[in-house]
Design an enzyme around this catalytic site. Structure first.
Site, short mmCIF file in Angstrom:
data_model
loop_
_atom_site.label_atom_id
_atom_site.label_comp_id
_atom_site.label_asym_id
_atom_site.label_seq_id
_atom_site.Cartn_x
_atom_site.Cartn_y
_atom_site.Cartn_z
N ARG A 67 0.84 -1.21 0.00
CA ARG A 67 0.00 0.00 0.00
C ARG A 67 0.87 1.26 0.00
O ARG A 67 0.89 2.00 -0.99
CB ARG A 67 -0.94 -0.03 1.23
CG ARG A 67 -2.04 1.00 1.21
CD ARG A 67 -1.62 2.40 1.64
NE ARG A 67 -1.04 2.46 2.97
CZ ARG A 67 -0.44 3.55 3.45
NH1 ARG A 67 -0.33 4.65 2.73
NH2 ARG A 67 0.11 3.53 4.66
N HIS A 70 5.27 4.58 12.69
CA HIS A 70 5.30 4.49 11.22
C HIS A 70 6.38 5.47 10.74
O HIS A 70 6.12 6.66 10.57
CB HIS A 70 3.91 4.86 10.69
CG HIS A 70 3.76 4.84 9.21
ND1 HIS A 70 3.16 3.80 8.53
CD2 HIS A 70 4.10 5.74 8.25
CE1 HIS A 70 3.12 4.07 7.24
NE2 HIS A 70 3.68 5.25 7.03
N CYS A 76 4.49 9.17 0.01
CA CYS A 76 3.09 9.59 -0.01
C CYS A 76 2.92 10.55 -1.18
O CYS A 76 3.63 11.56 -1.25
CB CYS A 76 2.71 10.29 1.30
SG CYS A 76 1.02 10.92 1.25
N ASN A 101 9.43 4.20 3.22
CA ASN A 101 9.30 3.82 4.63
C ASN A 101 10.61 3.18 5.09
O ASN A 101 11.43 2.75 4.28
CB ASN A 101 8.20 2.77 4.78
CG ASN A 101 6.84 3.31 4.45
OD1 ASN A 101 6.50 3.46 3.29
ND2 ASN A 101 6.06 3.59 5.47
P1 HMG Z 1 -13.31 14.43 -2.38
O1 HMG Z 1 -13.07 14.81 -3.80
O2 HMG Z 1 -13.47 15.53 -1.37
O3 HMG Z 1 -14.54 13.43 -2.28
O4 HMG Z 1 -12.10 13.47 -1.95
P2 HMG Z 1 -16.08 13.73 -2.12
O5 HMG Z 1 -16.52 13.14 -0.84
O6 HMG Z 1 -16.36 15.19 -2.37
O7 HMG Z 1 -16.71 12.89 -3.34
C1 HMG Z 1 -16.43 13.25 -4.71
C2 HMG Z 1 -16.64 12.02 -5.60
O8 HMG Z 1 -15.65 11.04 -5.26
C3 HMG Z 1 -17.99 11.34 -5.45
O9 HMG Z 1 -18.32 10.79 -6.75
C4 HMG Z 1 -17.70 10.20 -4.52
O10 HMG Z 1 -18.58 9.09 -4.68
C5 HMG Z 1 -16.30 9.81 -4.96
P3 HMG Z 1 -19.43 11.50 -7.66
O11 HMG Z 1 -20.66 11.53 -6.83
O12 HMG Z 1 -18.86 12.87 -7.94
O13 HMG Z 1 -19.45 10.59 -8.85
N1 HMG Z 1 -15.58 9.18 -3.84
C6 HMG Z 1 -15.00 7.98 -3.89
N2 HMG Z 1 -14.85 7.06 -4.86
C7 HMG Z 1 -14.20 5.92 -4.54
N3 HMG Z 1 -13.69 5.67 -3.31
C8 HMG Z 1 -13.80 6.56 -2.32
C9 HMG Z 1 -14.47 7.77 -2.60
N4 HMG Z 1 -14.74 8.85 -1.85
C10 HMG Z 1 -15.42 9.70 -2.61
N5 HMG Z 1 -13.30 6.27 -1.11
C11 HMG Z 1 -11.18 11.74 -0.57
C12 HMG Z 1 -12.00 13.00 -0.61
C13 HMG Z 1 -10.88 11.40 0.88
C14 HMG Z 1 -11.96 10.61 -1.21
C15 HMG Z 1 -9.87 11.97 -1.36
O14 HMG Z 1 -9.23 13.08 -0.82
C16 HMG Z 1 -8.93 10.80 -1.34
O15 HMG Z 1 -9.19 9.76 -1.94
N6 HMG Z 1 -7.76 10.93 -0.65
C17 HMG Z 1 -6.83 9.84 -0.50
C18 HMG Z 1 -5.40 10.32 -0.49
C19 HMG Z 1 -4.47 9.16 -0.21
O16 HMG Z 1 -4.80 8.01 -0.43
N7 HMG Z 1 -3.23 9.46 0.30
C20 HMG Z 1 -2.27 8.47 0.59
C21 HMG Z 1 -2.59 7.67 1.82
S1 HMG Z 1 -2.18 8.49 3.34
C22 HMG Z 1 -0.52 8.14 3.62
O17 HMG Z 1 0.14 7.61 2.76
C23 HMG Z 1 0.09 8.42 4.98
C24 HMG Z 1 0.31 7.17 5.81
O18 HMG Z 1 1.19 6.27 5.15
C25 HMG Z 1 0.90 7.53 7.19
C26 HMG Z 1 2.11 8.48 7.07
O19 HMG Z 1 3.11 8.14 6.43
O20 HMG Z 1 1.98 9.58 7.63
C27 HMG Z 1 -0.99 6.41 6.08
MG MG Z 2 3.38 6.41 5.18
#
Ligand code: HMG
Ligand code: MG
Length: 316
Positions: free
Chosen positions: A24, A224, A257, A266
């Protein structure tokens, strides 16, 4: 293959759980989209190498993280092919879920373990979740409540615990306040993320002490670390000394990220395993098999692993 000489430090825990995030956190940051068959083989190999938990993928918006857009198909492949089963045990394969839409997708696929991911800072909440710091809780609250009602296990990440590329230093109190709110939603574990790898050991000890003071013991916490500044193993040792026994790591040091440019890989699982085994700490991980997996993955990705231990043991 060479193994470290074991010199046990009796003040440290006897066993550590390694929470593998390579499929992931690693693959979400690759410029190339890795084919599903390669991801499935990667999961299988990690399970066979003895990793006790393997975070498989993310049910986030596919436009935000196209590298993991095949999440539903991958979860189906795990179930159909029993990729999470080895020697009679089933290895939990959590997936990231940011909101109710992601939860619905996970529920449709029969997922049992999810992880939400919050931010300790305002800017990263906006950039990673398109929400303000406060709005992230409004998004997580029904997600966690419904997941718990469905009997799921929920982990909560908190990003930017040690520094933020836009806001600079992040006060310990701010991290504890966000972390506690996330944990209190109903999570079973809080993973403290050094997303851009700027933390140092004294900072780790201070943050853990502040969490303990706020009522979260180290048994509820995981660390992490990203290795951007080469501090991940020192920071791990500081957390071990404080009594933390769950550490996130990524096979071969894959990772980063996509919404935090300064985040690199990582902590490499192999580097962590070498140190822990040298300290006489049991992980259940077969280092030879793990190194072979990372060498194979490096071949798939067309670039060498950044892990020092992979390079030392496999000769580059
Ligand atoms: P948004 O654009 O604000 O979503 O994104 P929304 O709620 O306004 O919805 C807009 C459209 O997206 C809608 O579709 C929803 O159905 C669809 P429409 O009605 O327009 O056709 N939608 C989705 N579709 C599929 N799956 C979903 C989903 N949610 C809404 N889950 C959102 C908000 C949170 C979805 C977006 O910002 C996002 O996907 N962010 C993810 C970013 C990410 O994955 N970052 C990496 C992971 S974090 C990380 O790596 C850190 C970590 O490792 C720890 C560390 O190192 O610190 C964990
Ligand atoms: Mg991370």
């Amino acid at each position: 293959m060479r193994t470290p000489q074991v010199v046990r430090d009796p003040s440290l825990p006897e066993r550590v759980t390694i929470y593998e995030v390579g499929p992931r956190d690693g693959l979400q940051n690759e410029s190339a989209v890795v084919p599903l068959e390669t991801k499935a083989a990667f999961l299988r190999r990690l399970v066979e190498a003895g990793l006790p938990v393997v975070e498989a993928t993310s049910f986030v918006h596919p436009k935000w993280v196209p590298q993991l857009a095949d999440a539903a198909d991958l979860v189906d492949a795990i179930a159909e092919r029993g990729l999470d089963r080895v020697d009679g045990r089933t290895v939990p394969m959590p997936v990231l879920v940011p909101n109710e839409r992601g939860l619905d997708r996970a529920l449709e696929r029969g997922v049992r373990h999810i992880a939400i991911f919050g931010s300790a800072t305002e800017t990263f909440a906006q950039r990673n979740l398109n929400r303000s710091l406060d709005e992230q809780f409004t998004m997580f609250e029904p997600t966690v409540r419904r997941a718990r009602e469905a009997g799921m296990d929920v982990r909560a990440y908190i990003s930017m615990c040690f520094g933020d590329p836009w806001e600079g230093d992040v006060p310990v109190d701010q991290v504890v306040s966000v972390g506690k709110r996330l944990f209190d939603l109903g999570a079973s574990q809080l993973s403290l993320g050094d997303t851009i790898g700027v933390g140092t050991p004294g900072h780790v000890a201070a943050l853990l002490a502040a969490f303990n003071e706020a009522g979260l013991p180290n048994t509820d916490l995981a660390m992490h670390f990203h290795d951007t500044y080469g501090q991940a193993l020192s920071n791990t040792q500081a957390a071990l000394r404080a009594g933390v026994t769950t550490f996130d790591a990524s096979a071969g040091g894959l990772g980063g990220c996509p919404y935090a440019e300064s985040a690199t890989g990582n902590l490499a699982t192999e580097d962590l395993v070498w140190m822990l085994h040298g300290l006489g700490i049991d992980t259940g991980v077969d280092l030879d098999r793990l190194v072979a997996t990372s060498v194979w993955m490096a071949g798939q990705l067309g670039r060498p692993s950044p892990s020092r231990v992979v390079n030392a043991l496999a000769g580059g």
